[in-house]
Structures are given as structure tokens and as C-alpha cells.
Design a protein around this motif. Sequence first.
Motif: not given
Ligand SMILES: [Mg+2]
Lengths: 259, 312
Positions: A49-51, A97-99, A179-182
Motif C-alpha cells: 500500500k505504501s509503495t 505520512f504515517q508519522r 495519506m499513508d495511515e494518517p
Molecule cells: Mg505502509
Amino acid sequence: MGGTSTRALAIATQKLNLWYGTFQALFDIDLNIGQGIITSMIGPSGCGKSTFLRSVNRINERLGYVRITGSVDVMGEDIYQQGVELVQVRKQVGMVFQRPNPLPISIRDNVLFSHRLHTSDKCSKARLDEIVEDALQQVLLWDVVKDKLQHKATSLSLEQQQKLCIARLLPVKPAVLLMDEPCSALDPKGTEAVEELIWELRGKYSILIVTHNMAQARRASDECVFMLMGKVIEHTDTGDMFVTPRNQETADYIEGRYG
Amino acid sequence: MEQNQAQSPSPPLDTRFDRLNSDWYFDKLAQVLMFIGGISVIVFIIGIFVFVSIEGFGFLAGKFEFSEFFFSPDWRPTSQTKETYGLLALMAGTASVTGFAMLVAVPFSLGAAIYIAEFSSGKKREFLKVTIELLAAIPSVVWGFIGLTIMNPLIIQIFHVPVGLNILNAGIILGLMAAPIMTSIAEDALKAVPDRYREAAEAMGATRWQMIYKVILPAAKNGLLGAILLGVGRGFGETMAVLMATGHSINLPTSVFDSVRALTATIAAELGETAVGSDHYQALFAIGIFLFAVTFVINLVADLIVRGVRKG
Ligand SMILES: [Mg+2]
Ligand SMILES: Nc1ncnc2c1ncn2[C@@H]1O[C@H](COP(=O)(O)OP(=O)(O)OP(=O)(O)O)[C@@H](O)[C@H]1O
């Protein structure tokens, strides 16, 4: 594949394959993400997913050992074509990003960072103030931070930081927000607040959001993409996917039989 | 463990805990040795300071005159008629050489650090880092030798000046000497900037350079300042190379082609020729105290700044 086919497309990929060195992370991804809606992307950890997200804003290229075949169109333009300016791609496709990763400068400078990169001519201070206020209003952060715009962005709470990370993308009017796991670094209250905000942004931007949170995908997206082992398994209206998944794997995942 | 518990519900305490065996003694011994090692460093430093202070104190209590010591350019400790102990020219010598050295070292080391930290990776990066560390290990007398035999004729030839042993020469030599350690520390400071800032900036469309000067350098500024200050401290304390490359003549310099003399070099050159306990001997120790104080303050400030970085 699925989705509402009459809608204009924000992202369209054809036969997208991606390798990290010799490891293939994405396989023949054909995905059409509609404009102006929220699409969520779910799937077990490590499925790519992130990729996928990172290849839509070409931030993967930082790594230096990433290779891609196929094409990715954003708003009808192939962003991997020769002669395409990376800077323009990233202006058009904002990434969260996630973080939360606000820059270690003031809140105001964070909001203006992207704007300053992409606008060559000087704006008056009044105009800049307007931009800052507008962006922070959109992410429902203005009332909280309006008196401390000169404070370091890193001093905010995580929830506020993440909102700021969304706000700083808005002044350059991106077409797509990735949005990656925001919300994964936020507490339930923060999650709720950011979700609400994302819903507010619906219609103004085309949003693709990765989440591990089934409930979040279900209540906060129009369409849903399910990925597994680097492939897209299913892409339909969110309602349909959670009620009548077409694939056994999708059903298994939704019912929590994968990690 | 589980098997044990299955056999006896409350097993007796492990016997290792109630008897002192050889492991325990070894542990204690190691502890004591470490302590002695650690404490002796402190003792030596204090010892040196006390020694220098006692030797210099005679001068401070006797011939010392504040205004002469700090504001007179005349350093004539061996004069037959009237000895004077003025440090102004020597301080000017040290300051001008160190200052010039920083003009050379700061751009060099910052450039190198940015290149290593932000533009190179893998093998190339390792190679560069090792090379820099090797450069830092070149003894200062070798640098002094380079100043004498290579820089000196070169400066005479290029600038048509009578002597090539001057601020320019010593400044360049000292700059090159200080650059490796400054590069190392500056590179650490850049590497300490979290990668997610780089990612954030690039994802918004910043180019490498925009990312570096808008994000990385401001974020690393304390560490970089610390690196520069340590370089200054190095310049202040350096002796052999400046002794050989400055020309070692007392001067209030007016141009970079003037020969000067440094505080450290004065001590090194004269201490062997003075009678122990004489005024001259004690005056040299007073210079030592002064140098000690200045370098201590510089290093302390550098250390505090760098520490400030670590904390956030
Ligand atoms: Mg990911
Ligand atoms: N920088 C990288 N170098 C090499 N392999 C990578 C890299 N990043 C990801 N991978 C691999 O690519 C695959 C997909 O990773 P990706 O991060 O896209 O998964 P994900 O779906 O986002 O997982 P998660 O839900 O845990 O975030 C994984 O097998 C991962 O190990």
C-alpha cells in the motif's frame, strides 16, 4: 476494474510494476481512482500500500534502487514520462505520512513552505497571512494556533501536527492528496478529529487514504481498494465491499482472518 | 524453570546469590579498575592545572601588571634594561592565524560535510569518512613541515613577498589541519537531522539544495556551530605547525603577509631556555594559564551547544 466508471480520473495506472532492487513489490497494478472522492486502500501489512502511494508522488525515487515499469497518470498526465518535472508532480500530488513530520521551523513557515517552493514571485505579507489563515482554517486548526504561529511546529500535539502536515499541502492547490495511515500515530480522539477533517476536504481534493482501520475505511471513504501481496484484488464502492465482497480473500481480510 | 517449579512448588533461592564466587570478585575488580582509570584522568587534569597555576602564580603575584600583560605589544622578557611582558602582539598573532584558518576551514569542512552527509552513500561515503579520519591523524609537525618547505616558496613566488612564513601560510596550514575534525563533527550534526524531514521537504517538491538550505542546515545549526567552535579551539591550542609556519616574529600584523608569533609557539620555543623559577619562566606559565582558560571556555561553549542539539 470496479469503481464508478463514469467519473473523471485522478489517478490511473496501467500495468504498474515496481521493484526494490530485485524484490518485486507491485505486480501489474491497474487502478483507476476517481476525482473528488475519498478512496481508501486496505490490505495486510507488507502488501504494498505504501509503495503504491509513494510511487504516485515519485517520492520512492529518493531510495535510488527502485525500478518501475508501466505508467501512472495523474489528472490525465503520465508522471513517469520523460521530461516531466518532479517538482510539478509533487506540487500536484501532496503526501501525508504515517508519522506526522512537520519541519522543525515555525508553524507559519511550515504552512508556507510548499507555497514558497512553488511560487517564484514575492507575495505581500498580507497575502501570505491570508494563505496561512485559509490553509489552517481548512484543517480546523486556525482557532487553536492563530496566536502562536511563530512557535515551532514540533511543539504541537501529534494530532495538531498531522493536521498541519495536511494544511501545508493546501496553499499550492494539489489535485490529489495521498495519506499513508494518517491516524495511526494518533489517539482515538485525534483520529476522530483528523477523520472528520478528511471528510471536510472531500470534493475539493481527490483523496487516497491507506488505513489498517476497517471501521475508518468503511465510514470515511466512497470507494475502497483491497490489496494483497502486491496486487489489487478488489476495487468497488466501499458499501459494496463491506457488505458483499466479490472475492474470498477480501471477505477473509475484512473479517479479520489476515494479520 | 518450568520443570523446576513443577517438581517443587517453592524452589530454594539460586545458590549463586548467596555465595561470593570468582565471578563476583572479577566483577568487583573490574569495577575498581574502571574507577581508578576514570578518576585518574580527572586527577591528572587537575594536577596539571594546579602545577601550571603554581608556576604561573609567582608571576601573577610579582611582575604581573594587568595593562602591560594584556595591552602592551612588547614581549621582551630577556631585555637587559627593562623586561616587559606584553601579550598583545602574541594574542594578535594567535587570533589572526586562527581567524584566517577558519576562513579556510569553515567553507571546506561545511562543504565536505554536506557532500558526505547528503550527496554520497554506500561505499563512497565510507571511503570519504575514513579518508577524513586519516587526514585528522596527520601529526602537526608534518603540517608545519609542509608550511616550511612547500607553502613558503610558493607564497614567495606567487605574491612576490620577501618571506612566505606568515599569517597566510600558517592560516592555510592550520585551516587544513582543523578541517577534518570539523568535517567529522559537522557531518554528525547533519546526519542527526531525522530523515523524515528530508522526506517531507522532498515530497513537497523541494530540490536537494532547497531541502539542504531551508531545512537541514537550520535544523543542524547548533551542531555546525559547535563544529566551528571546536575548530577555533583547535587553532588556539595548536603549537608546532604555527611555530614553523608563522615566521615566529613578534608583530602587530597589518596584512596577511606579516609574520607573527603565537602564544603557544612562544611557550614552546622559550621554555627550554629559561631558568626554572625565573620571572621569564613564570611568565610563560602565566601565558599557559591564559591559554588554558580561553580554550576551556571555547570547548565548554562548543560542548554545551552540541549537547543542546542532542536534547532537541
Ligand atoms: Mg505502509
Ligand atoms: N525501502 C524498501 N526497500 C526494500 N523493500 C521495501 C522497502 N519498503 C518496502 N519494502 C517491501 O515492499 C513490500 C511492500 O511494503 P509496503 O511498505 O508498501 O507495505 P504496506 O502495505 O504499506 O505495509 P504496512 O501496512 O505495514 O505499512 C514489503 O514486503 C516490504 O518489505
